[in-house]
Write an enzyme that holds these catalytic residues in place. Structure first.
Site, mmCIF file in Angstrom:
data_model
loop_
_atom_site.group_PDB
_atom_site.id
_atom_site.type_symbol
_atom_site.label_atom_id
_atom_site.label_comp_id
_atom_site.label_asym_id
_atom_site.label_seq_id
_atom_site.Cartn_x
_atom_site.Cartn_y
_atom_site.Cartn_z
ATOM 1 N N ASP A 86 3.968 -2.333 -7.357
ATOM 2 C CA ASP A 86 5.160 -2.858 -8.024
ATOM 3 C C ASP A 86 6.219 -3.195 -6.975
ATOM 4 O O ASP A 86 5.962 -3.106 -5.767
ATOM 5 C CB ASP A 86 5.689 -1.845 -9.058
ATOM 6 N N ASP B 33 2.619 1.800 -4.394
ATOM 7 C CA ASP B 33 2.313 1.315 -5.730
ATOM 8 C C ASP B 33 2.331 -0.204 -5.790
ATOM 9 O O ASP B 33 2.933 -0.864 -4.951
ATOM 10 C CB ASP B 33 3.349 1.856 -6.730
ATOM 11 N N GLU C 27 3.315 7.147 -1.799
ATOM 12 C CA GLU C 27 4.660 7.009 -2.308
ATOM 13 C C GLU C 27 4.900 8.089 -3.362
ATOM 14 O O GLU C 27 4.262 8.091 -4.397
ATOM 15 C CB GLU C 27 4.766 5.609 -2.915
#
Ligand code: 0RA
Length: 656
Positions: free
Chosen positions: A527, A525, A452
């Site tokens: 998140d 990630d 990403e």
């Protein structure tokens, strides 16, 4: 389960009246893979399926309507049914109790239940003895004829003869087993996995209650006089499934988050030949979507790769729709016929066939090969579906409109795609500039990391083993692929990069043999954004590159969440619980929000090094789940989206 009778091993017992050969269980312990596939998690969970299947077959025979599966301490599993109970009388052939024969020999199942008692499902059916052989402890308890009969076993060997231990007004069978850790490296069961499998089974056998309880946390569970544990009202995680509507309920469940385009779910259940056990059952409904969800089962086994029953279904579906549309002048005379693919757009269908003889083929033995199944489904489903179209003109009209739209879109898409291809959008296109390719040309050893953002991309590029590891950074949101068509997708730079990097092309020209990497590793990630991009990628792969998932080529990287420094020691941990466990006394705890926050050595060491990293292989179920979530997040069903976000908001890690 291989039928006994092919090889006459030492110790086999013959009988003049039947050709059944009974063998001991040593072959099972010697070569467990031959009986349960693997000794990994799949094989371990297969044990539950084997025991459950026997109880379910008893229910399908009309003798039981309630099955309870309980996970117990020490990785024990108990399966209870309220069927007739396994016979305990002395078996003519073996001179021992039928229960003992069933539990301690490799046998053909039908023998004990009379003709047609069982429909055999390849691996499934008579697995009680196989499970027993692979268990360090097993107990069979039978309630029948006013008594309770018990026998215990150790690695498939009886501890003593079948004993009557009490009286009972109930009838049924209770099997408890504990997998042998010398066979299974990991004997921990996944409650979720078992629940998902059994939910599906509940849809397939209408009117059967299936309860699943996780009683692993409550210490000793009294197994004295109780029958169903759930009746104790214990406060443990549990699920109970009961579907009056069978496959119809499953179609409703699958379409829960979509918009059906017609009111009535089509449903048929009918005997397909001379034999009353050979039954074809189909339920279907179209929704406002372009992908299709076909769930095929043969003898209640999910056949992910389709097969003859699916071929028969598609043929009959397409034929019925074309015939109806022509007859009622719903398509222009000059217009072409619908193709099978046109008829599948937006379709949710469940096909379930019960056969006496079942053959599986394909890479994962998940494809039905029995030739007769095709004709059976075509006949039963074709007749019933044509009748449905006649009887429900509103539903029929909506379906035809949808399929006409698909036909038109297909033609438009083909024109658009041809022109894109003429411009050389895919073919002959060079590898994307963003891709840092690996040196190896062998797909088997090559890996593609999809990361990403450019920053993580840079780090990964520095940290990698450039001989076998390629890096492709993705920037931003890839594209809302919901409802987007192939031709539109090809115009997205990000998707183009992915497709060209894979090497497989897409759509009609997709060819798995051209895949350039046998590991496609999604590294996003930890998140909310990362989770979103992962969902997008999985959905894309599920809808357009499904064979890559089926072949086991897709993985999710598991980067650590925290780095903990304790003096000179550095520990990487992957969850908050682990942090709490390992963080005590540490001076220095660093939370990684993204891959880009690690330096290249750290990234290599924790996430990329094939010797140390943890990869999660993506299963079709994972991808299907991503697809569902994706529909909720992106689709038009606003109330579902709202409730999904509300119920998951607390799980999201907020970056403040
Ligand atoms: C053979 C014959 C009969 C029942 C069963 C097998 C049977 C097996 C299992 C395994 C789990 N639950 C089960 N329930 C029943 C019935 C013979 C008769 O009573 O006529």
């Amino acid at each position: 389960m291989p039928k006994a009778g092919k090889s006459a091993k030492k110790g086999s017992v013959y009988s003049a009246e039947s050709i059944t050969v009974l063998e001991g269980l040593e072959p099972v312990r010697k070569r467990p893979g031959m009986y349960i596939g693997t000794t990994g998690p799949d094989g371990l969970h297969h044990l539950v399926t084997e025991i459950f299947d026997n109880s379910r077959d008893e229910a399908m025979g009309g003798f039981a309507d309630d099955i309870e599966i309980t996970l117990l301490p020490n990785n024990r599993v108990r399966v209870i049914d309220n069927g007739r109970g396994i016979p305990v009388d002395i078996h003519k052939q073996t001179k021992v109790s039928a229960l003992e024969t069933i539990m301690t020999t490799l046998h053909a199942g039908g023998k004990f239940g009379g003709e047609g008692y069982k429909i055999s499902g390849g691996l499934h059916g008579v697995g009680g003895s196989v499970v027993n052989a692979l268990s360090i402890y097993c107990k069979a308890e039978v309630h029948r004829d006013g008594g309770v009969y018990v026998q215990e076993y150790n690695q498939g060997k009886r501890k003593s003869a079948v004993k009557k231990v009490g009286s009972s007004k109930l009838h049924g069978t209770i099997i408890t087993f504990q997998p042998d850790p010398s066979i299974f490296p990991d004997t921990n069961f996944s409650f979720e996995r078992i629940v998902n499998h059994l939910r599906q089974q509940a849809y397939l056998v209408k009117g059967l209650r299936i309860s699943v309880l996780d009683a692993r946390e409550i210490g000793k569970v009294d197994d004295g006089n109780i029958f169903y544990i759930r009746e104790l009202g214990l406060n443990v995680p549990s699920m109970s499934f009961y579907f009056e509507g069978g496959l119809m309920s499953l179609v409703k469940f699958e379409n829960e988050h979509s918009k059906p385009i017609h009111k009535n779910i089509f449903y048929v259940e009918k005997q397909a030949g001379e034999n009353e056990y050979e039954i074809v059952e189909v339920a279907l409904q179209y929704v406002d979507d372009i992908s299709s969800r076909i769930l095929p089962f043969a003898n209640n086994i999910y056949t992910a790769e389709g097969g003859t029953h699916v071929t028969g279904f598609k043929t009959a579906l397409t034929r019925s729709l074309n015939t109806y549309a022509r007859k009622n002048n719903l398509i222009n005379e000059k217009e072409d016929n619908f193709t099978g693919d046109d008829a599948l757009e937006g379709l949710t269908a469940v096909i379930s066939i019960k056969l006496r003889d079942i053959q599986f083929e394909g890479q994962t033995k998940a494809k039905l090969g029995t030739v007769e199944a095709q004709g059976m489904v075509t006949a039963v489903f074709g007749d019933a579906f044509s009748a449905f179209l006649e009887e429900k003109p509103d539903d029929a009209r909506a379906m035809i409109q949808k399929v006409v739209l698909a036909l038109k879109a297909r033609k438009a898409a083909k024109a658009a795609k041809d022109s894109v291809l003429r411009k050389g959008a895919l073919e002959g296109m060079t590898l994307p500039g963003k891709l840092a390719d690996c040196q190896s040309h062998s797909a088997e050893e090559s890996e593609l990391f999809i990361v990403e953002g450019d920053s993580a991309g840079g780090t990964a590029k520095m940290g990698r083993d450039r001989r076998i590891q390629a890096i492709l950074p993705l920037r931003g949101k890839i594209l809302n692929i919901e409802r987007a068509r192939l031709d539109r997708m090809l115009t997205s730079e990000q998707i183009k990069n992915l497709v060209v990097a894979f090497g497989t092309a897409i759509g009609d020209t997709f060819d798995i043999a051209k895949l350039r990497y046998h590991k496609i590793i999604i590294a996003t990630d930890a998140d909310v954004d990362g989770a979103h991009i992962r969902t997008l990628l999985l959905t894309l792969l599920y809808r357009f590159f499904r064979p890559l998932i089926d072949a086991g080529y897709v993985y999710i990287a598991q980067p650590p969440l925290y780095k903990i420094k304790k003096g000179k020691e550095i520990i990487y941990v992957y969850s908050d619980e682990e942090r709490d466990k390992n963080g005590a006394g540490a001076t220095d705890i660093q939370r990684y929000k993204g891959l880009g926050e690690m330096n290249s050595d750290e990234l290599w060491e924790t996430t990329m090094d094939p010797m140390k990293r943890i990869l999660k292989q993506v299963t079709v179920e994972d991808a299907r789940e991503a697809d569902r979530i994706f529909d909720i997040l992106m689709g038009t069903d606003v109330p579902s989206r709202k409730s999904f976000i509300q119920s998951n908001a607390k799980k999201a890690v907020l970056d403040l």
